[in-house]
Design a protein around this motif. Structure first.
Motif, short mmCIF file in Angstrom:
data_model
loop_
_atom_site.label_atom_id
_atom_site.label_comp_id
_atom_site.label_asym_id
_atom_site.label_seq_id
_atom_site.Cartn_x
_atom_site.Cartn_y
_atom_site.Cartn_z
N CYS A 111 0.82 -1.22 0.00
CA CYS A 111 0.00 0.00 0.00
C CYS A 111 0.86 1.27 0.00
CB CYS A 111 -0.94 0.00 1.21
SG CYS A 111 -2.33 -1.13 1.05
N LEU A 112 1.95 1.28 0.76
CA LEU A 112 2.79 2.48 0.81
C LEU A 112 3.40 2.83 -0.55
CD1 LEU A 112 4.59 2.30 4.26
CD2 LEU A 112 3.29 4.23 3.38
N PRO A 113 4.06 1.90 -1.24
CA PRO A 113 4.61 2.27 -2.56
C PRO A 113 3.53 2.59 -3.59
CG PRO A 113 5.00 -0.06 -2.08
CD PRO A 113 4.54 0.57 -0.81
N VAL A 114 2.36 1.92 -3.50
CA VAL A 114 1.28 2.26 -4.42
C VAL A 114 0.80 3.69 -4.16
CG1 VAL A 114 -1.11 1.76 -5.05
CG2 VAL A 114 0.53 -0.10 -4.81
N GLY A 115 0.65 4.05 -2.87
CA GLY A 115 0.28 5.42 -2.54
C GLY A 115 1.32 6.42 -3.00
N MET A 116 2.59 6.04 -2.90
CA MET A 116 3.66 6.92 -3.35
C MET A 116 3.57 7.17 -4.85
SD MET A 116 7.75 6.33 -2.88
CE MET A 116 8.95 7.50 -3.50
N LEU A 117 3.28 6.12 -5.61
CA LEU A 117 3.10 6.27 -7.05
C LEU A 117 1.95 7.23 -7.37
CD1 LEU A 117 3.55 2.57 -8.25
CD2 LEU A 117 4.94 4.50 -8.97
N LEU A 118 0.82 7.03 -6.69
CA LEU A 118 -0.35 7.89 -6.93
C LEU A 118 -0.05 9.34 -6.56
CD1 LEU A 118 -3.22 5.59 -5.61
CD2 LEU A 118 -2.72 6.15 -7.99
N GLY A 119 0.59 9.53 -5.40
CA GLY A 119 0.87 10.88 -4.94
C GLY A 119 1.79 11.63 -5.89
N ASN A 120 2.85 10.97 -6.34
CA ASN A 120 3.77 11.63 -7.27
C ASN A 120 3.09 11.94 -8.59
OD1 ASN A 120 6.97 11.76 -6.67
ND2 ASN A 120 6.01 10.21 -5.39
N LEU A 121 2.24 11.04 -9.06
CA LEU A 121 1.55 11.26 -10.33
C LEU A 121 0.58 12.43 -10.22
CD1 LEU A 121 1.01 10.33 -13.21
CD2 LEU A 121 -0.72 8.76 -12.30
N ILE A 122 -0.21 12.47 -9.15
CA ILE A 122 -1.22 13.52 -9.01
C ILE A 122 -0.56 14.88 -8.77
CG2 ILE A 122 -3.11 14.35 -7.55
CD1 ILE A 122 -3.79 11.37 -7.05
N VAL A 123 0.35 14.93 -7.81
CA VAL A 123 0.99 16.21 -7.48
C VAL A 123 1.86 16.70 -8.63
CG1 VAL A 123 2.62 17.34 -5.90
CG2 VAL A 123 0.88 15.77 -5.01
N GLY A 124 2.58 15.80 -9.26
CA GLY A 124 3.43 16.21 -10.37
C GLY A 124 2.66 16.63 -11.60
N LEU A 176 -5.01 2.59 17.59
CA LEU A 176 -6.37 2.13 17.88
C LEU A 176 -6.61 0.70 17.42
CD1 LEU A 176 -8.28 5.38 16.77
CD2 LEU A 176 -7.52 4.74 19.07
N SER A 177 -5.58 0.05 16.86
CA SER A 177 -5.70 -1.33 16.35
C SER A 177 -6.88 -1.48 15.39
CB SER A 177 -5.84 -2.32 17.51
OG SER A 177 -4.71 -2.29 18.34
N PRO A 178 -6.87 -0.73 14.28
CA PRO A 178 -8.01 -0.77 13.35
C PRO A 178 -8.07 -2.08 12.58
CG PRO A 178 -6.24 0.53 12.44
CD PRO A 178 -5.81 0.19 13.83
N PRO A 179 -9.22 -2.36 11.94
CA PRO A 179 -9.33 -3.57 11.11
C PRO A 179 -8.46 -3.47 9.87
CG PRO A 179 -11.32 -2.22 10.93
CD PRO A 179 -10.50 -1.64 12.04
N TRP A 180 -8.33 -4.58 9.16
CA TRP A 180 -7.40 -4.68 8.03
C TRP A 180 -7.70 -3.64 6.97
CZ3 TRP A 180 -7.27 -5.28 2.82
CH2 TRP A 180 -6.05 -5.66 2.24
N ALA A 181 -8.97 -3.48 6.59
CA ALA A 181 -9.32 -2.56 5.52
C ALA A 181 -8.93 -1.13 5.86
CB ALA A 181 -10.81 -2.65 5.21
N VAL A 182 -9.14 -0.73 7.12
CA VAL A 182 -8.76 0.62 7.54
C VAL A 182 -7.25 0.77 7.50
CG1 VAL A 182 -8.81 2.26 9.46
CG2 VAL A 182 -10.82 0.88 8.94
N CYS A 183 -6.52 -0.26 7.92
CA CYS A 183 -5.05 -0.22 7.85
C CYS A 183 -4.58 0.00 6.41
CB CYS A 183 -4.47 -1.53 8.39
SG CYS A 183 -4.69 -1.79 10.15
N ALA A 184 -5.20 -0.71 5.47
CA ALA A 184 -4.81 -0.58 4.07
C ALA A 184 -5.04 0.85 3.57
CB ALA A 184 -5.59 -1.58 3.21
N VAL A 185 -6.20 1.41 3.89
CA VAL A 185 -6.51 2.78 3.45
C VAL A 185 -5.54 3.78 4.07
CG1 VAL A 185 -8.23 4.62 3.53
CG2 VAL A 185 -8.93 2.27 3.02
#
Length: 424
Positions: free
Chosen positions: A284-297, A325-334
């Protein structure tokens, strides 16, 4: 007199990729990062299978990163003293030869670790020469987008190398997987040797034009030992308050987030998530990094990127605080995906860092930046891993996020660039 606003026209990724020299550097770098990820993972498996020692397996992984800072300090000036084509080709050939030697020869583990560490020491020199060449090839906002493409390709290539590494190990075995990575390095070396012009270094260009190197004592312009030049060049870079601030602004958030990232697997285990669920969380972190660089750039102006440096660092850290808060898996992914988007803050610092370093020391400065990032990304997991041992994993990840927020607070009062500057 002209304002810098005129030079801050927003570039496009199409324009950047249309430059043949940049395209060559970009494609060969993406290919070799993929090969490097494959090589590191294969070596770790190879050494662990040979020794049965988790410690030696992890040392094999870390040996490719931690020595880079030493090489940057001792040899960094070479990036500005040797023609870039020769350095880049030599770097790829050295990586090729190392992978091939380990694959074909029955080397003891100690020698394997030594070879990997020696290559890692030289990596900032080769990488610094490549980064300096990008800075000389692209100007204005095109340079920022070029760095953005490098960041995105690094994330994508790492994902591809790690994903393909498992398949390569299964289908080919460790030795043949190493030979595959060696082949990629060799192809990159040949491409650079054939397609890249034999450009001079900045110092050679100054000498040819009869212009002295600005900001450098005459006694140091003469030839001298690499160690002395590297050490004095490093001292000059770090003596500048502005350079130190910009280095820390790029190092610290990466260190803190790497600390949180290293705890994803134990967090998943403690929360009782299904087996294998930690893998998608790690992605999730590298995918988010790809999205962030694409959108901001792609969609923000140069001025907007610089204004949003501190808010994006806050985006990087704030989602990590939720893990207490020990969130569920889906929240962790987001939350991890959102956190990765915050890495786009680096786009707002690229021009400022380039402007802050002397032109004749750009290669060494980029080598220091990259090797420092590699080092702090090893320190962060150690620090927050210790915190997790003495408290809970969720709390340690949240503290990593809070530390990142502190950096965001610092950046709110540190201007990235002057709002307007003038040139004659």
């Amino acid at each position: 007199m002209t304002s810098t606003r005129a030079t801050q026209r927003r570039a496009t990724y199409r324009e950047v990729l249309a430059d043949r020299r940049f395209r060559l550097l970009f494609l060969t770098r993406a290919a070799t990062i993929t090969a490097d990820s494959l090589r590191i993972m294969t070596l770790s498996v190879f050494v662990f299978a040979a020794t049965g020692s988790p410690l030696l397996g992890s040392l094999t992984f870390g040996a490719g990163f931690l020595p880079q800072l030493v090489g940057s300090v001792l040899l960094g000036s070479l990036a500005d003293r040797i023609r870039p084509r020769r350095l880049i080709v030599a770097g790829y050939l050295l990586e090729c030869g190392t992978a091939a030697a380990i694959a074909l020869a029955e080397l003891p583990v100690a020698l394997i670790l030594t070879l990997v560490a020696v290559v890692a020491c030289l990596t900032p020199v080769f990488g610094g020469a490549s980064s300096r060449l990008v800075a000389e090839t692209l100007t204005g906002d095109a340079y920022v987008l070029g760095r953005s493409l490098f960041s995105m390709s690094a994330s994508g290539a790492q994902l591809l190398g790690l994903a393909g590494g498992g398949a390569a190990l299964t289908l080919l075995g460790a030795r043949h997987a190493l030979l595959l990575s060696a082949g990629v390095y060799l192809a990159a070396a040949l491409a650079v040797r054939i397609r890249l012009p034999d450009l001079p270094t900045p110092r050679q260009a100054d000498s040819d034009s009869g212009q002295p190197e600005p900001g450098r004592p005459e006694s140091e312009r003469a030839s001298g030992s690499v160690l002395r030049h590297s050490w004095s060049g490093m001292a000059r870079l770090l003596a500048g308050r502005r350079v130190r601030q910009l280095l820390l602004a790029q190092w610290l958030p990466s260190s803190f987030v790497a600390g949180a990232e290293s705890l994803i697997v134990p967090f998943s285990g403690q929360r009782g998530f299904p087996a294998g669920s930690a893998g998608p969380l790690l992605a999730c972190l590298p995918v988010g990094m790809l999205l962030g660089n694409l959108i901001v750039g792609r969609f923000l102006s140069p001025e907007a990127r610089e204004r949003l440096v501190a808010p994006l660092v806050a985006v990087l850290g704030l989602p990590l605080a939720v893990f207490v808060l020990s969130p569920p898996w889906a929240v962790c992914a987001v939350m991890l995906l959102l956190s990765g988007v915050g890495f786009a803050y680096g786009l707002g610092l690229q021009r400022a860092f380039l402007d802050a370093v002397p032109e004749t020391s750009r290669g060494q400065a980029f080598g220091l930046l990259t090797s420092g990032l590699m080092t702090v990304q090893g320190v962060g997991p150690a620090v927050f891993g210790w915190v997790a041992e003495t408290s809970t994993v969720g709390l340690a990840m949240a503290l990593a996020g809070c530390a990142t927020l502190c950096v965001a607070g610092f950046l709110t009062w540190m201007p990235v660039r002057p709002l307007t500057t003038k040139t004659p």
